[in-house]
Write an enzyme that holds these catalytic residues in place. Structure first.
Site, PDB file in Angstrom:
ATOM      1  N   TYR A 141       0.814  -1.213   0.000  1.00 22.32           N
ATOM      2  CA  TYR A 141       0.000   0.000   0.000  1.00 22.32           C
ATOM      3  C   TYR A 141       0.851   1.267   0.000  1.00 22.32           C
ATOM      4  O   TYR A 141       0.420   2.302  -0.481  1.00 22.32           O
ATOM      5  CB  TYR A 141      -0.894   0.035   1.243  1.00 22.32           C
ATOM      6  CG  TYR A 141      -2.264  -0.576   1.067  1.00 22.32           C
ATOM      7  CD1 TYR A 141      -2.414  -1.875   0.616  1.00 22.32           C
ATOM      8  CD2 TYR A 141      -3.404   0.149   1.385  1.00 22.32           C
ATOM      9  CE1 TYR A 141      -3.678  -2.436   0.483  1.00 22.32           C
ATOM     10  CE2 TYR A 141      -4.669  -0.399   1.256  1.00 22.32           C
ATOM     11  CZ  TYR A 141      -4.797  -1.698   0.800  1.00 22.32           C
ATOM     12  OH  TYR A 141      -6.038  -2.232   0.671  1.00 22.32           O
ATOM     13  N   LYS A 192       2.915 -15.326   1.890  1.00 23.55           N
ATOM     14  CA  LYS A 192       3.069 -16.013   0.598  1.00 23.55           C
ATOM     15  C   LYS A 192       4.553 -16.311   0.438  1.00 23.55           C
ATOM     16  O   LYS A 192       5.202 -15.918  -0.529  1.00 23.55           O
ATOM     17  CB  LYS A 192       2.523 -15.118  -0.530  1.00 23.55           C
ATOM     18  CG  LYS A 192       2.400 -15.810  -1.877  1.00 23.55           C
ATOM     19  CD  LYS A 192       1.277 -16.824  -1.963  1.00 23.55           C
ATOM     20  CE  LYS A 192       1.312 -17.539  -3.320  1.00 23.55           C
ATOM     21  NZ  LYS A 192       0.338 -18.656  -3.395  1.00 23.55           N
ATOM     22  N   ASP A 224      -3.350 -18.055   0.077  1.00 18.72           N
ATOM     23  CA  ASP A 224      -4.392 -18.713  -0.723  1.00 18.72           C
ATOM     24  C   ASP A 224      -5.081 -19.792   0.107  1.00 18.72           C
ATOM     25  O   ASP A 224      -6.308 -19.925   0.102  1.00 18.72           O
ATOM     26  CB  ASP A 224      -3.824 -19.259  -2.047  1.00 18.72           C
ATOM     27  CG  ASP A 224      -2.555 -20.082  -1.876  1.00 18.72           C
ATOM     28  OD1 ASP A 224      -1.977 -20.100  -0.770  1.00 18.72           O
ATOM     29  OD2 ASP A 224      -2.137 -20.717  -2.867  1.00 18.72           O
ATOM     30  N   ASP A 252     -12.301  -8.829   4.802  1.00 18.15           N
ATOM     31  CA  ASP A 252     -13.623  -8.783   4.171  1.00 18.15           C
ATOM     32  C   ASP A 252     -14.232 -10.185   4.109  1.00 18.15           C
ATOM     33  O   ASP A 252     -15.438 -10.361   4.311  1.00 18.15           O
ATOM     34  CB  ASP A 252     -13.538  -8.197   2.754  1.00 18.15           C
ATOM     35  CG  ASP A 252     -13.762  -6.685   2.734  1.00 18.15           C
ATOM     36  OD1 ASP A 252     -13.619  -6.054   3.805  1.00 18.15           O
ATOM     37  OD2 ASP A 252     -14.068  -6.142   1.665  1.00 18.15           O
TER      38      ASP A 252
HETATM   39  C1  IPM Z   1     -10.323  -0.948   4.241  1.00 13.05           C
HETATM   40  C2  IPM Z   1     -10.617  -0.300   2.916  1.00 13.05           C
HETATM   41  C3  IPM Z   1      -9.465   0.631   2.593  1.00 13.05           C
HETATM   42  C4  IPM Z   1      -8.219  -0.209   2.467  1.00 13.05           C
HETATM   43  C5  IPM Z   1      -9.670   1.508   1.348  1.00 13.05           C
HETATM   44  C6  IPM Z   1     -10.956   2.304   1.433  1.00 13.05           C
HETATM   45  C7  IPM Z   1      -8.500   2.420   1.107  1.00 13.05           C
HETATM   46  O1  IPM Z   1     -10.833  -1.267   1.935  1.00 13.05           O
HETATM   47  O2  IPM Z   1     -10.189  -0.220   5.250  1.00 13.05           O
HETATM   48  O3  IPM Z   1     -10.222  -2.173   4.276  1.00 13.05           O
HETATM   49  O4  IPM Z   1      -7.964  -0.814   1.404  1.00 13.05           O
HETATM   50  O5  IPM Z   1      -7.477  -0.301   3.449  1.00 13.05           O
HETATM   51 MG    MG Z   2     -10.908  -3.236   2.669  1.00 17.69          MG
END
Ligand code: IPM
Ligand code: MG
Length: 361
Positions: A141, A192, A224, A252
């Site tokens: 990131y 990984k 994975d 998520d």
């Molecule tokens: C999260 C979101 C953020 C990330 C985005 C909105 C930049 O998906 O907090 O998980 O990727 O960290």
């Molecule tokens: Mg996210």
């Protein structure tokens, strides 16, 4: 002593859910004798519209002085056509980096009252209680160099850098081990390492740190496989620790296991326990301004704030119990409603949590 809190309502449903969480925060603070000094600032799309930057200097000044920050959500279709570097999401990345919020705690807890909401069979998820610890200020990131450039042959190429220093890996590993010690004593580090050198180093450092936490059972898993195991047999996990991008994806997935992303809080902490607290869900522009959003993830983020930044564990537990009592009573916002439930709006859900705090006091 008064605690300095900054509210960042943000975009979409952010302001609605933060408003209810603020009520709950003020109420529980009063009940537990906490003094709060609450300010509000812009982050994300609203900040772009009002101040020309997703993380403006005025917000930065308040955030740097804060003991804790409560964020709603950022982003929406209105800003989707902006170049990547100017989007509302960059405001979120900027505040994480600015405050050195390197540790992102994302619990995935299945409320027994909502067992049917999961996309998995009830027996696979009953009692699910996973904590994902995501490194938040490093990895791909933030790695440099990054960009899109034109090659000599005229073709364009995009590139990012996946990079971690030993010290970055060590500090997130130590925190994850400490949290695992307080929970079920099991830690899974996700990498990984079969392909990426950066995660070979990750695995090596996590293994080295493990020597200081002999009461935690450490295992390693490729990302994975971890994704597969999360949807195959999620209850095998207690605490998972991983880098920024894998944590983004796996958290998520874990959230979906609970069937109710509208219920999940998160905390992003730095070494001084200053934290930014936010619901895991996004800005949900499709239902913004309609009193439909579930405020419980933001209210539960307040509970995390009380526990991790304000050193008020009893108040934290009171909020969590109030949420549970409200679910027991059958109240549901649309996102978590089954057929037999009473569907209520954002404000009524906030009312119910405040009433449950009173009933328990
Ligand atoms: C999260 C979101 C953020 C990330 C985005 C909105 C930049 O998906 O907090 O998980 O990727 O960290
Ligand atoms: Mg996210």
């Amino acid at each position: 002593m008064s605690h300095k809190i900054v509210l960042l309502p943000g975009d979409g449903i952010g302001p609605e859910v933060v408003a209810q969480a603020e009520r709950v925060l003020r109420h529980v603070a009063q009940q537990h004798g906490l003094t709060l000094d609450i300010a509000e600032a812009d982050l994300g799309g609203i900040a772009i519209d009002r101040q020309g930057a997703a993380y403006p200097a005025s917000t930065q000044a308040l955030a740097r002085e804060a003991d804790a920050i409560l964020l709603g959500a950022v982003g929406g279709p209105k800003w989707d056509t902006l170049p990547a570097a100017e989007r509302p999401e960059r405001g979120l990345l900027a505040i994480r980096a600015d405050l050195d919020l390197f540790a992102n705690l994302r619990p995935a807890l299945l409320y027994p009252q909502l067992a049917d909401a999961s996309s998995l069979k009830a027996e696979l998820v009953a009692g699910l209680d996973i904590l994902i610890v995501r490194e938040l200020t490093g990895g791909i990131y933030f790695g440099e160099p990054r960009g899109i450039r034109t090659r000599e042959d005229g073709e364009r190429e995009g590139f990012n850098t996946y990079i971690y220093r030993e010290s970055e890996i060590e500090r997130i590993a130590r925190l994850a081990f400490t949290l695992a010690e307080k929970r079920g004593g099991r830690l899974t580090s996700v990498d990984k390492a079969n392909v990426l050198e950066v995660t070979q180093l990750w695995r090596e450092v996590v293994s080295r740190v493990a020597a200081d936490y002999t009461n935690v059972d450490l295992s390693h898993m490729y990302v994975d496989n971890a994704a597969m195991q999360l949807v195959r047999a999620p209850k095998q996990f207690d605490v998972m620790v991983t880098g920024n991008i894998f944590g983004d994806i796996l958290s998520d997935t874990a959230a979906m296991l609970t069937g109710s992303i509208g219920m999940l809080p998160s905390a992003s902490l730095n070494a001084d326990a200053c934290g930014l607290y936010e619901p895991v869900h996004g800005s949900a522009p499709d239902i913004a301004g309609q009193d439909k959003a579930n405020p419980l993830a933001t209210i539960l983020s307040v509970a995390m704030m009380l526990r991790y930044s304000l050193n008020a564990p009893e108040a934290a537990t009171a909020v969590e119990q109030a949420v549970s009592a409200v679910l027991d009573s059958g109240l549901r916002t649309g996102d978590i409603a089954g057929t037999a439930d009473k569907v209520v709006g954002t404000v009524a859900m906030g009312d119910a949590v405040v009433a449950a705090l009173d009933a328990a006091a």
